[in-house]
Design a protein around this motif. Sequence first.
Motif, PDB file in Angstrom:
ATOM      1  N   PHE A  63     -13.955   2.458  -0.316  1.00  0.00           N
ATOM      2  CA  PHE A  63     -13.687   3.476   0.686  1.00  0.00           C
ATOM      3  C   PHE A  63     -14.476   3.161   1.953  1.00  0.00           C
ATOM      4  CE2 PHE A  63     -12.750   5.851  -3.241  1.00  0.00           C
ATOM      5  CZ  PHE A  63     -11.436   6.187  -2.958  1.00  0.00           C
ATOM      6  N   TYR A  64     -13.915   3.572   3.094  1.00  0.00           N
ATOM      7  CA  TYR A  64     -14.528   3.314   4.390  1.00  0.00           C
ATOM      8  C   TYR A  64     -14.536   4.624   5.183  1.00  0.00           C
ATOM      9  CZ  TYR A  64     -15.835   0.512   8.440  1.00  0.00           C
ATOM     10  OH  TYR A  64     -16.510  -0.038   9.499  1.00  0.00           O
ATOM     11  N   PRO A  65     -15.624   4.909   5.885  1.00  0.00           N
ATOM     12  CA  PRO A  65     -15.717   6.182   6.620  1.00  0.00           C
ATOM     13  C   PRO A  65     -14.656   6.309   7.728  1.00  0.00           C
ATOM     14  CG  PRO A  65     -17.863   5.100   6.491  1.00  0.00           C
ATOM     15  CD  PRO A  65     -16.843   4.117   6.001  1.00  0.00           C
TER      16      PRO A  65
ATOM     17  N   ALA B  74      -4.581   4.140  -4.761  1.00  0.00           N
ATOM     18  CA  ALA B  74      -4.448   2.777  -4.235  1.00  0.00           C
ATOM     19  C   ALA B  74      -5.688   1.950  -4.567  1.00  0.00           C
ATOM     20  CB  ALA B  74      -4.231   2.813  -2.727  1.00  0.00           C
ATOM     21  N   ARG B  75      -6.860   2.545  -4.407  1.00  0.00           N
ATOM     22  CA  ARG B  75      -8.098   1.819  -4.704  1.00  0.00           C
ATOM     23  C   ARG B  75      -8.123   1.388  -6.167  1.00  0.00           C
ATOM     24  NH1 ARG B  75     -12.987   2.255  -6.915  1.00  0.00           N
ATOM     25  NH2 ARG B  75     -14.708   1.176  -5.909  1.00  0.00           N
TER      26      ARG B  75
ATOM     27  N   CYS C 103       0.817  -1.219   0.000  1.00  0.00           N
ATOM     28  CA  CYS C 103       0.000   0.000   0.000  1.00  0.00           C
ATOM     29  C   CYS C 103       0.848   1.266   0.000  1.00  0.00           C
ATOM     30  CB  CYS C 103      -0.962  -0.019   1.178  1.00  0.00           C
ATOM     31  SG  CYS C 103      -2.276  -1.235   0.968  1.00  0.00           S
ATOM     32  N   GLU C 104       2.061   1.196   0.536  1.00  0.00           N
ATOM     33  CA  GLU C 104       2.949   2.365   0.543  1.00  0.00           C
ATOM     34  C   GLU C 104       3.415   2.744  -0.859  1.00  0.00           C
ATOM     35  OE1 GLU C 104       5.969   1.257   3.343  1.00  0.00           O
ATOM     36  OE2 GLU C 104       4.754   1.889   5.055  1.00  0.00           O
ATOM     37  N   LYS C 105       3.239   1.863  -1.824  1.00  0.00           N
ATOM     38  CA  LYS C 105       3.600   2.173  -3.212  1.00  0.00           C
ATOM     39  C   LYS C 105       2.719   3.279  -3.771  1.00  0.00           C
ATOM     40  CE  LYS C 105       5.206  -2.488  -4.273  1.00  0.00           C
ATOM     41  NZ  LYS C 105       4.942  -3.711  -5.058  1.00  0.00           N
ATOM     42  N   PHE C 106       1.573   3.517  -3.135  1.00  0.00           N
ATOM     43  CA  PHE C 106       0.604   4.479  -3.653  1.00  0.00           C
ATOM     44  C   PHE C 106       0.544   5.767  -2.837  1.00  0.00           C
ATOM     45  CE2 PHE C 106      -0.853   0.091  -4.283  1.00  0.00           C
ATOM     46  CZ  PHE C 106      -0.627   0.007  -5.638  1.00  0.00           C
ATOM     47  N   GLY C 107       1.281   5.817  -1.733  1.00  0.00           N
ATOM     48  CA  GLY C 107       1.280   7.020  -0.920  1.00  0.00           C
ATOM     49  C   GLY C 107       1.631   6.733   0.529  1.00  0.00           C
ATOM     50  N   GLN C 108       1.533   7.767   1.348  1.00  0.00           N
ATOM     51  CA  GLN C 108       1.873   7.660   2.766  1.00  0.00           C
ATOM     52  C   GLN C 108       0.755   6.960   3.532  1.00  0.00           C
ATOM     53  OE1 GLN C 108       2.462  11.398   4.782  1.00  0.00           O
ATOM     54  NE2 GLN C 108       3.009  10.405   6.702  1.00  0.00           N
TER      55      GLN C 108
ATOM     56  N   LYS D 257      -5.641   0.796  -8.171  1.00  0.00           N
ATOM     57  CA  LYS D 257      -4.644  -0.239  -8.465  1.00  0.00           C
ATOM     58  C   LYS D 257      -4.928  -1.566  -7.750  1.00  0.00           C
ATOM     59  CE  LYS D 257      -1.789   2.201 -11.005  1.00  0.00           C
ATOM     60  NZ  LYS D 257      -1.500   1.901 -12.390  1.00  0.00           N
ATOM     61  N   LEU D 258      -5.503  -1.507  -6.555  1.00  0.00           N
ATOM     62  CA  LEU D 258      -5.686  -2.723  -5.756  1.00  0.00           C
ATOM     63  C   LEU D 258      -6.984  -3.467  -6.062  1.00  0.00           C
ATOM     64  CD1 LEU D 258      -4.428  -1.401  -2.307  1.00  0.00           C
ATOM     65  CD2 LEU D 258      -3.221  -2.937  -3.872  1.00  0.00           C
ATOM     66  N   HIS D 259      -8.023  -2.742  -6.431  1.00  0.00           N
ATOM     67  CA  HIS D 259      -9.319  -3.378  -6.671  1.00  0.00           C
ATOM     68  C   HIS D 259      -9.222  -4.367  -7.834  1.00  0.00           C
ATOM     69  CE1 HIS D 259     -13.647  -3.753  -6.308  1.00  0.00           C
ATOM     70  NE2 HIS D 259     -13.720  -3.692  -7.625  1.00  0.00           N
ATOM     71  N   GLY D 260      -9.613  -5.600  -7.565  1.00  0.00           N
ATOM     72  CA  GLY D 260      -9.612  -6.623  -8.607  1.00  0.00           C
ATOM     73  C   GLY D 260      -8.323  -7.420  -8.703  1.00  0.00           C
ATOM     74  N   ARG D 261      -7.299  -7.028  -7.957  1.00  0.00           N
ATOM     75  CA  ARG D 261      -6.042  -7.776  -7.984  1.00  0.00           C
ATOM     76  C   ARG D 261      -6.198  -9.115  -7.284  1.00  0.00           C
ATOM     77  NH1 ARG D 261      -0.921  -4.042  -6.541  1.00  0.00           N
ATOM     78  NH2 ARG D 261      -0.026  -6.089  -6.240  1.00  0.00           N
ATOM     79  N   GLN D 262      -5.309 -10.027  -7.605  1.00  0.00           N
ATOM     80  CA  GLN D 262      -5.303 -11.341  -6.968  1.00  0.00           C
ATOM     81  C   GLN D 262      -4.399 -11.312  -5.739  1.00  0.00           C
ATOM     82  OE1 GLN D 262      -7.036 -14.276  -7.962  1.00  0.00           O
ATOM     83  NE2 GLN D 262      -8.124 -12.789  -9.225  1.00  0.00           N
ATOM     84  N   PHE D 263      -4.865 -11.907  -4.650  1.00  0.00           N
ATOM     85  CA  PHE D 263      -4.066 -12.041  -3.425  1.00  0.00           C
ATOM     86  C   PHE D 263      -4.409 -13.386  -2.813  1.00  0.00           C
ATOM     87  CE2 PHE D 263      -3.116 -11.556   1.078  1.00  0.00           C
ATOM     88  CZ  PHE D 263      -1.871 -10.924   1.046  1.00  0.00           C
ATOM     89  N   GLY D 264      -3.438 -14.272  -2.744  1.00  0.00           N
ATOM     90  CA  GLY D 264      -3.681 -15.599  -2.173  1.00  0.00           C
ATOM     91  C   GLY D 264      -4.766 -16.360  -2.918  1.00  0.00           C
ATOM     92  N   GLY D 265      -4.861 -16.155  -4.225  1.00  0.00           N
ATOM     93  CA  GLY D 265      -5.856 -16.852  -5.034  1.00  0.00           C
ATOM     94  C   GLY D 265      -7.240 -16.225  -5.012  1.00  0.00           C
ATOM     95  N   ASN D 266      -7.391 -15.123  -4.307  1.00  0.00           N
ATOM     96  CA  ASN D 266      -8.688 -14.445  -4.233  1.00  0.00           C
ATOM     97  C   ASN D 266      -8.631 -13.095  -4.935  1.00  0.00           C
ATOM     98  OD1 ASN D 266      -9.897 -16.425  -2.523  1.00  0.00           O
ATOM     99  ND2 ASN D 266      -8.731 -15.570  -0.828  1.00  0.00           N
ATOM    100  N   ARG D 267      -9.780 -12.670  -5.454  1.00  0.00           N
ATOM    101  CA  ARG D 267      -9.891 -11.356  -6.093  1.00  0.00           C
ATOM    102  C   ARG D 267     -10.189 -10.324  -5.006  1.00  0.00           C
ATOM    103  NH1 ARG D 267     -13.944  -8.192  -7.914  1.00  0.00           N
ATOM    104  NH2 ARG D 267     -13.485  -6.861  -9.695  1.00  0.00           N
ATOM    105  N   VAL D 268      -9.295  -9.361  -4.852  1.00  0.00           N
ATOM    106  CA  VAL D 268      -9.415  -8.335  -3.825  1.00  0.00           C
ATOM    107  C   VAL D 268     -10.529  -7.356  -4.189  1.00  0.00           C
ATOM    108  CG1 VAL D 268      -8.243  -6.414  -2.681  1.00  0.00           C
ATOM    109  CG2 VAL D 268      -6.981  -8.506  -3.220  1.00  0.00           C
ATOM    110  N   GLU D 269     -11.355  -7.058  -3.204  1.00  0.00           N
ATOM    111  CA  GLU D 269     -12.373  -6.029  -3.354  1.00  0.00           C
ATOM    112  C   GLU D 269     -11.931  -4.853  -2.493  1.00  0.00           C
ATOM    113  OE1 GLU D 269     -17.083  -5.368  -2.426  1.00  0.00           O
ATOM    114  OE2 GLU D 269     -16.377  -7.412  -2.813  1.00  0.00           O
ATOM    115  N   CYS D 270     -11.951  -3.669  -3.061  1.00  0.00           N
ATOM    116  CA  CYS D 270     -11.437  -2.493  -2.375  1.00  0.00           C
ATOM    117  C   CYS D 270     -12.470  -1.377  -2.448  1.00  0.00           C
ATOM    118  CB  CYS D 270     -10.136  -2.084  -3.064  1.00  0.00           C
ATOM    119  SG  CYS D 270      -9.264  -0.761  -2.262  1.00  0.00           S
TER     120      CYS D 270
END
Length: 127
Positions: A113-115, A95-96, A34-39, A98-111
């Motif tokens: 925003f959260y309040p 980050a959202r 996640c640090e690849k996209f910012g602080q 780039k990360l949304h839809g990526r594979q992690f541990g064989g699963n499709r990541v859903e990303c």
Amino acid sequence: PLKLVLLLLNMVTASELIDDDEYNDIRNQVGTECEKFGQVLSVIIPRPNQNIGEEDGEDDEDDDDDDDDEKAADGQSGVGRIFVRYANKDQARAARTKLHGRQFGGNRVECRFYPVEKLQVSDYTFG
């Protein structure tokens, strides 16, 4: 509302978060990526209650083994979710994207925003 916090889904299970070493590895991997996209200001990964089944004795543990992961997830707020707070909304948005839809541990990541307000009061169940 400021869109500073990302909620990452489909990345971890309750059973992966019980062991301290495994938990720390996951937290470090997520933070580094996640640090690849910012602080990154914080990475929060709620953990399951590690005392499930221990108070009832060994006989009950054998009967409940298959349900431990499910009980841990159901009984603990936000287990299985990862929250990443960024310094600003542009970083969070990048980050959202780039990360949304990526594979992690064989699963499709859903990303999504959260309040921020929910995160600040440790409410990990929204959305």
